[in-house]
Scaffold this active site. Structure first.
Site, PDB file in Angstrom:
ATOM      1  N   SER A  15      -4.765  -5.719  -5.236  1.00 19.98           N
ATOM      2  CA  SER A  15      -5.074  -4.991  -6.775  1.00 19.98           C
ATOM      3  C   SER A  15      -5.687  -5.847  -7.486  1.00 19.98           C
ATOM      4  O   SER A  15      -5.493  -7.235  -7.641  1.00 19.98           O
ATOM      5  CB  SER A  15      -3.934  -4.215  -7.096  1.00 19.98           C
ATOM      6  N   TYR A  46       5.240  -4.450  -9.774  1.00 18.02           N
ATOM      7  CA  TYR A  46       4.169  -4.395  -8.784  1.00 18.02           C
ATOM      8  C   TYR A  46       3.103  -5.244  -8.587  1.00 18.02           C
ATOM      9  O   TYR A  46       2.666  -5.488  -7.744  1.00 18.02           O
ATOM     10  CB  TYR A  46       3.329  -3.108  -9.531  1.00 18.02           C
TER      11      TYR A  46
HETATM   12  N1  LIG Z   1      -5.565   3.921  -6.959  1.00 23.82           N
HETATM   13  C1  LIG Z   1      -5.780   2.659  -7.526  1.00 23.82           C
HETATM   14  O1  LIG Z   1      -6.072   2.542  -8.932  1.00 23.82           O
HETATM   15  C2  LIG Z   1      -5.512   1.159  -6.676  1.00 23.82           C
HETATM   16  C3  LIG Z   1      -5.753   0.182  -7.294  1.00 23.82           C
HETATM   17  C4  LIG Z   1      -5.557  -1.160  -6.596  1.00 23.82           C
HETATM   18  C5  LIG Z   1      -4.794  -0.962  -5.551  1.00 23.82           C
HETATM   19  N2  LIG Z   1      -4.698   0.112  -4.961  1.00 23.82           N
HETATM   20  C6  LIG Z   1      -3.627   0.332  -3.686  1.00 23.82           C
HETATM   21  O2  LIG Z   1      -4.403   0.960  -2.699  1.00 23.82           O
HETATM   22  C7  LIG Z   1      -3.535   1.393  -1.816  1.00 23.82           C
HETATM   23  C8  LIG Z   1      -3.591   2.927  -1.601  1.00 23.82           C
HETATM   24  O3  LIG Z   1      -3.274   3.607  -2.696  1.00 23.82           O
HETATM   25  P1  LIG Z   1      -3.923   4.871  -3.172  1.00 23.82           P
HETATM   26  O4  LIG Z   1      -4.421   4.487  -4.722  1.00 23.82           O
HETATM   27  O5  LIG Z   1      -4.891   5.552  -2.292  1.00 23.82           O
HETATM   28  O6  LIG Z   1      -2.679   5.932  -3.501  1.00 23.82           O
HETATM   29  P2  LIG Z   1      -1.869   7.185  -2.938  1.00 23.82           P
HETATM   30  O7  LIG Z   1      -3.118   8.276  -2.928  1.00 23.82           O
HETATM   31  O8  LIG Z   1      -0.622   7.337  -3.679  1.00 23.82           O
HETATM   32  O9  LIG Z   1      -1.832   6.593  -1.278  1.00 23.82           O
HETATM   33  C9  LIG Z   1      -0.879   5.988  -1.013  1.00 23.82           C
HETATM   34  C10 LIG Z   1      -0.685   6.128   0.505  1.00 23.82           C
HETATM   35  O10 LIG Z   1       0.442   5.260   1.046  1.00 23.82           O
HETATM   36  C11 LIG Z   1       1.251   6.174   1.735  1.00 23.82           C
HETATM   37  N3  LIG Z   1       2.525   5.516   2.030  1.00 23.82           N
HETATM   38  C12 LIG Z   1       3.478   5.497   0.880  1.00 23.82           C
HETATM   39  N4  LIG Z   1       4.450   5.142   1.226  1.00 23.82           N
HETATM   40  C13 LIG Z   1       4.495   5.043   2.488  1.00 23.82           C
HETATM   41  C14 LIG Z   1       5.448   4.408   3.495  1.00 23.82           C
HETATM   42  N5  LIG Z   1       6.749   4.229   3.292  1.00 23.82           N
HETATM   43  N6  LIG Z   1       4.956   4.585   5.031  1.00 23.82           N
HETATM   44  C15 LIG Z   1       3.695   4.891   5.142  1.00 23.82           C
HETATM   45  N7  LIG Z   1       2.803   5.451   4.333  1.00 23.82           N
HETATM   46  C16 LIG Z   1       3.152   5.412   3.126  1.00 23.82           C
HETATM   47  C17 LIG Z   1       0.993   7.622   1.514  1.00 23.82           C
HETATM   48  O11 LIG Z   1       1.164   8.510   2.398  1.00 23.82           O
HETATM   49  P3  LIG Z   1       2.731   9.357   2.865  1.00 23.82           P
HETATM   50  O12 LIG Z   1       3.193   9.725   1.370  1.00 23.82           O
HETATM   51  O13 LIG Z   1       2.142  10.125   3.642  1.00 23.82           O
HETATM   52  O14 LIG Z   1       3.372   8.328   3.533  1.00 23.82           O
HETATM   53  C18 LIG Z   1      -0.277   7.761   1.195  1.00 23.82           C
HETATM   54  O15 LIG Z   1      -1.283   7.853   2.235  1.00 23.82           O
HETATM   55  C19 LIG Z   1      -2.152   0.829  -2.259  1.00 23.82           C
HETATM   56  O16 LIG Z   1      -1.790  -0.044  -1.711  1.00 23.82           O
HETATM   57  C20 LIG Z   1      -2.356   0.698  -3.579  1.00 23.82           C
HETATM   58  O17 LIG Z   1      -1.349  -0.224  -4.301  1.00 23.82           O
HETATM   59  C21 LIG Z   1      -4.780   1.090  -5.494  1.00 23.82           C
END
Ligand SMILES: NC(=O)c1ccc[n+]([C@@H]2O[C@H](COP(=O)([O-])OP(=O)(O)OC[C@H]3O[C@@H](n4cnc5c(N)ncnc54)[C@H](OP(=O)(O)O)[C@@H]3O)[C@@H](O)[C@H]2O)c1
Length: 247
Positions: free
Chosen positions: A143, A157
């Site tokens: 991130s 985080y």
């Molecule tokens: N959105 C942003 O602004 C942003 C920015 C920088 C980095 N990121 C990173 O991008 C990645 C994806 O995040 P996102 O933004 O797409 O958020 P999201 O929509 O909340 O997706 C998170 C995903 O992780 C899964 N997950 C959570 N806990 C889990 C577990 N214990 N085992 C397996 N799967 C798990 C969730 O699926 P289930 O609940 O079905 O398990 C979901 O598919 C993360 O690492 C986040 O830190 C996001």
């Protein structure tokens, strides 16, 4: 001419929403065989069905990335379904924002277990396969909070996302040769991530911050760019933000 994505077997954790889902759909449309892991199996099955209806190839497995054996089973599932693994995308993550003095220790534990140990378990599961194939590509999602501490409230985080960058760069150096490692550092992207903070004042700040968020497909395109390079080119890091974002 091949796009260097066609036919590749791509394993994606956290594929049930947000970046993971968008990446699965985008890569499948470009011809990848995608293997989806997350806890919400029904959502994964719906996404996989959509992909197959559109003529793509996909498989879905219930995975909790805090359980090492689930990552081993996910990679084995990919091998059973498609015979190899070309790309392992360690994407599953949780963002729970709160000041350290609030002592939300359960949230610290969950972020460390999912964001750090989950990535390590994904690496541990795929690395022997990559070494045996003498090829493979790790894509780990850090991130912009892994480049600069998001404070107040984002210290833990950020700690997990700094860890992902450190582990990825060390991995790249250690495995070198024929195995590629890419770290993606997105800014605010629209997904369910913004809903992960239980501390109400912090949750409100997050919701305000995410008004500038860009679509998850933006990250999917960056991931596709890293994958489509020729095998002797390793895109080490990609940082992308909303144009309007200053942090
Ligand atoms: N959105 C942003 O602004 C942003 C920015 C920088 C980095 N990121 C990173 O991008 C990645 C994806 O995040 P996102 O933004 O797409 O958020 P999201 O929509 O909340 O997706 C998170 C995903 O992780 C899964 N997950 C959570 N806990 C889990 C577990 N214990 N085992 C397996 N799967 C798990 C969730 O699926 P289930 O609940 O079905 O398990 C979901 O598919 C993360 O690492 C986040 O830190 C996001």
């Amino acid at each position: 001419m091949s796009n260097n994505i066609q036919g590749k077997v791509v394993v994606i954790t956290g594929a049930s929403s947000g970046l993971g889902e968008a990446t699965a759909r985008h890569l499948a449309a470009l011809g990848a065989k995608v293997v989806l892991g997350a806890r919400r199996l029904e959502r994964l099955q719906t996404i996989a069905q959509d992909i197959m209806t559109a003529g793509g190839e996909a498989a879905a497995f219930a995975v909790d990335v805090t359980r090492q054996q689930d990552l081993e089973a996910l990679v084995q599932g990919a091998l059973d379904a498609f015979g190899r693994v070309d790309v392992m995308i360690n994407n599953a993550g949780l963002m729970a924002i709160s000041p350290i003095r609030e002592r939300r220790i359960d949230e610290w534990d969950r972020m460390i277990d999912i964001n750090v140990k989950g990535v390590l378990y994904g690496i541990a599961a795929a690395l022997p396969v990559f070494e045996q194939q003498n090829s493979g590509h790790f894509i780990n999602i850090s991130s912009v909070a892994g480049i600069k501490v998001f404070s107040p409230g984002g210290s833990v985080y950020s700690g997990t996302k700094y860890a992902v960058r450190a582990i990825s760069d060390g991995l790249r150096h250690e495995v070198g040769g024929s195995i590629r490692t890419t770290t993606i550092e997105p800014g605010a992207v629209d997904s369910e991530l913004k809903l992960g903070s239980g501390h109400q004042p912090s949750a409100e700040v997050v919701m305000e911050f995410y008004k500038q968020a860009i679509p998850a497909e933006s990250v999917a395109r960056a991931i596709a760019y890293a994958i489509e390079q020729p095998a002797d080119v390793d895109i080490n890091e990609i940082v992308l933000r909303p144009t309007a974002q200053d942090f």
